[in-house]
Design a protein around this motif. Structure first.
Motif, PDB file in Angstrom:
ATOM      1  N   SER A 279       2.605   5.901  -2.741  1.00 41.36           N
ATOM      2  CA  SER A 279       3.755   6.797  -2.962  1.00 41.36           C
ATOM      3  C   SER A 279       4.055   6.933  -4.445  1.00 41.36           C
ATOM      4  CB  SER A 279       4.987   6.269  -2.223  1.00 41.36           C
ATOM      5  OG  SER A 279       4.789   6.267  -0.835  1.00 41.36           O
ATOM      6  N   ASN A 280       4.038   5.794  -5.130  1.00 39.99           N
ATOM      7  CA  ASN A 280       4.306   5.816  -6.568  1.00 39.99           C
ATOM      8  C   ASN A 280       3.205   6.557  -7.319  1.00 39.99           C
ATOM      9  OD1 ASN A 280       6.103   4.816  -8.744  1.00 39.99           O
ATOM     10  ND2 ASN A 280       4.267   3.754  -9.429  1.00 39.99           N
TER      11      ASN A 280
ATOM     12  N   ILE B  42       0.832  -1.206   0.000  1.00 37.85           N
ATOM     13  CA  ILE B  42       0.000   0.000   0.000  1.00 37.85           C
ATOM     14  C   ILE B  42       0.867   1.257   0.000  1.00 37.85           C
ATOM     15  CG2 ILE B  42      -1.612   1.373   1.388  1.00 37.85           C
ATOM     16  CD1 ILE B  42      -2.876  -1.279   2.290  1.00 37.85           C
ATOM     17  N   VAL B  43       1.864   1.290   0.876  1.00 37.28           N
ATOM     18  CA  VAL B  43       2.728   2.471   0.961  1.00 37.28           C
ATOM     19  C   VAL B  43       3.468   2.686  -0.358  1.00 37.28           C
ATOM     20  CG1 VAL B  43       4.749   3.467   2.093  1.00 37.28           C
ATOM     21  CG2 VAL B  43       2.999   2.329   3.464  1.00 37.28           C
TER      22      VAL B  43
ATOM     23  N   ASP C 177      10.551  14.457  -6.753  1.00 41.85           N
ATOM     24  CA  ASP C 177      10.265  13.115  -6.253  1.00 41.85           C
ATOM     25  C   ASP C 177      10.246  13.059  -4.730  1.00 41.85           C
ATOM     26  OD1 ASP C 177      10.137  12.282  -8.838  1.00 41.85           O
ATOM     27  OD2 ASP C 177      12.096  11.308  -8.878  1.00 41.85           O
ATOM     28  N   THR C 178      11.136  13.806  -4.085  1.00 40.38           N
ATOM     29  CA  THR C 178      11.204  13.776  -2.620  1.00 40.38           C
ATOM     30  C   THR C 178       9.873  14.189  -2.002  1.00 40.38           C
ATOM     31  OG1 THR C 178      13.556  14.337  -2.696  1.00 40.38           O
ATOM     32  CG2 THR C 178      12.432  14.636  -0.598  1.00 40.38           C
TER      33      THR C 178
ATOM     34  N   GLY D   4       2.632  10.707  -0.730  1.00 41.43           N
ATOM     35  CA  GLY D   4       1.979   9.406  -0.871  1.00 41.43           C
ATOM     36  C   GLY D   4       2.211   8.520   0.334  1.00 41.43           C
ATOM     37  N   GLY D   5       3.435   8.540   0.863  1.00 38.15           N
ATOM     38  CA  GLY D   5       3.743   7.731   2.042  1.00 38.15           C
ATOM     39  C   GLY D   5       2.950   8.162   3.256  1.00 38.15           C
ATOM     40  N   ILE D   6       2.827   9.476   3.459  1.00 36.43           N
ATOM     41  CA  ILE D   6       2.057   9.998   4.594  1.00 36.43           C
ATOM     42  C   ILE D   6       0.592   9.598   4.482  1.00 36.43           C
ATOM     43  CG2 ILE D   6       1.172  12.126   5.646  1.00 36.43           C
ATOM     44  CD1 ILE D   6       3.910  13.400   4.937  1.00 36.43           C
TER      45      ILE D   6
END
Length: 228
Positions: free
Chosen positions: A50-51, A45-46, A129-130, A136-138
């Protein structure tokens, strides 16, 4: 104490689900297998969200505005899940102290909107990207914490479509190149927002319409609280 391997299935009345139910064959090791399955699902999921956010970050304000909408929705879900009365009324999983996440989510929304002030078309600053991978991760981690990760395909529908458009484009190009000796494309360019850009749509119009779709998906996500 609420088990971390429990989650919520949208659109169902009896909606609590434990990953351990899928690994009952493990007997006394079912608990360990459930955690392993939960970790694998979490990583997937992460990575996927994120992607997806990274793919969406191709036009000025697109990823930022979409993330703000998603963040606001997660804030509502977190508050309701952490409120015993509301959780009981809505028949959703009660998660003690999850309302505290609203403070962090508010900061998340504020930072994205503040960034959007300068990132809107024509952008003065760029995320890269950073920033997009972090967004997305959050979002993915917040959804997992409040046990609403199965709502991600709906809530993060923009990210999903962007991801899928790239996979379709690459897969079809490789398949046709192998079969016909020449790669063919489904879209003029992937991710999807670039397809519309090459069709002549103004960048600002594409971004605004994606935001509208994002708001619509957010509303659907909130409505799932009562559609069961």
């Amino acid at each position: 104490m609420l088990k971390s391997t429990k989650t919520t299935i949208p659109f169902f009345k009896n909606n609590e689900f434990d990953y351990e139910d899928l690994v009952r064959f493990g007997g006394e090791y079912s608990g360990i297998l459930a955690w392993i399955l939960f970790i694998i699902v979490t990583i997937f999921i992460v990575t996927a969200v994120s992607n997806g956010a990274n793919m969406t970050d191709g036009l000025d304000g697109l990823a930022t505005g979409t993330s703000a909408i998603i963040g606001a929705t997660l804030g509502i879900l977190a508050y309701l899940s952490g409120h015993l009365v509301y959780a009981s009324y809505l028949d959703i999983m009660y998660i003690p102290h999850s309302g505290e996440l609203v403070v962090y989510i508010a900061a998340f929304i504020g930072s994205t909107i503040g960034f959007l002030w300068y990132n809107s078309y024509p952008a003065q600053v760029f995320m890269g990207d950073t920033g997009s991978l972090s967004l997305g991760g959050i979002i993915a981690v917040l959804a997992i914490i409040i046990h609403k990760e199965l709502l991600i395909p709906v809530l993060c529908g923009i990210f999903l479509v962007e991801n899928v458009s790239v996979m379709m484009q690459v897969s079809w190009f490789k398949y046709t190149r192998k079969k016909y000796g020449e790669g063919r494309r489904i879209f003029r360019m992937a991710p999807l927002h670039h397809h519309y850009q090459l069709k002549g749509y103004p960048e600002a119009k594409i971004v605004t319409r994606f935001w509208i779709i994002g708001i619509f998906l957010a509303v659907i996500t909130i409505v799932t609280l009562k559609i069961r």
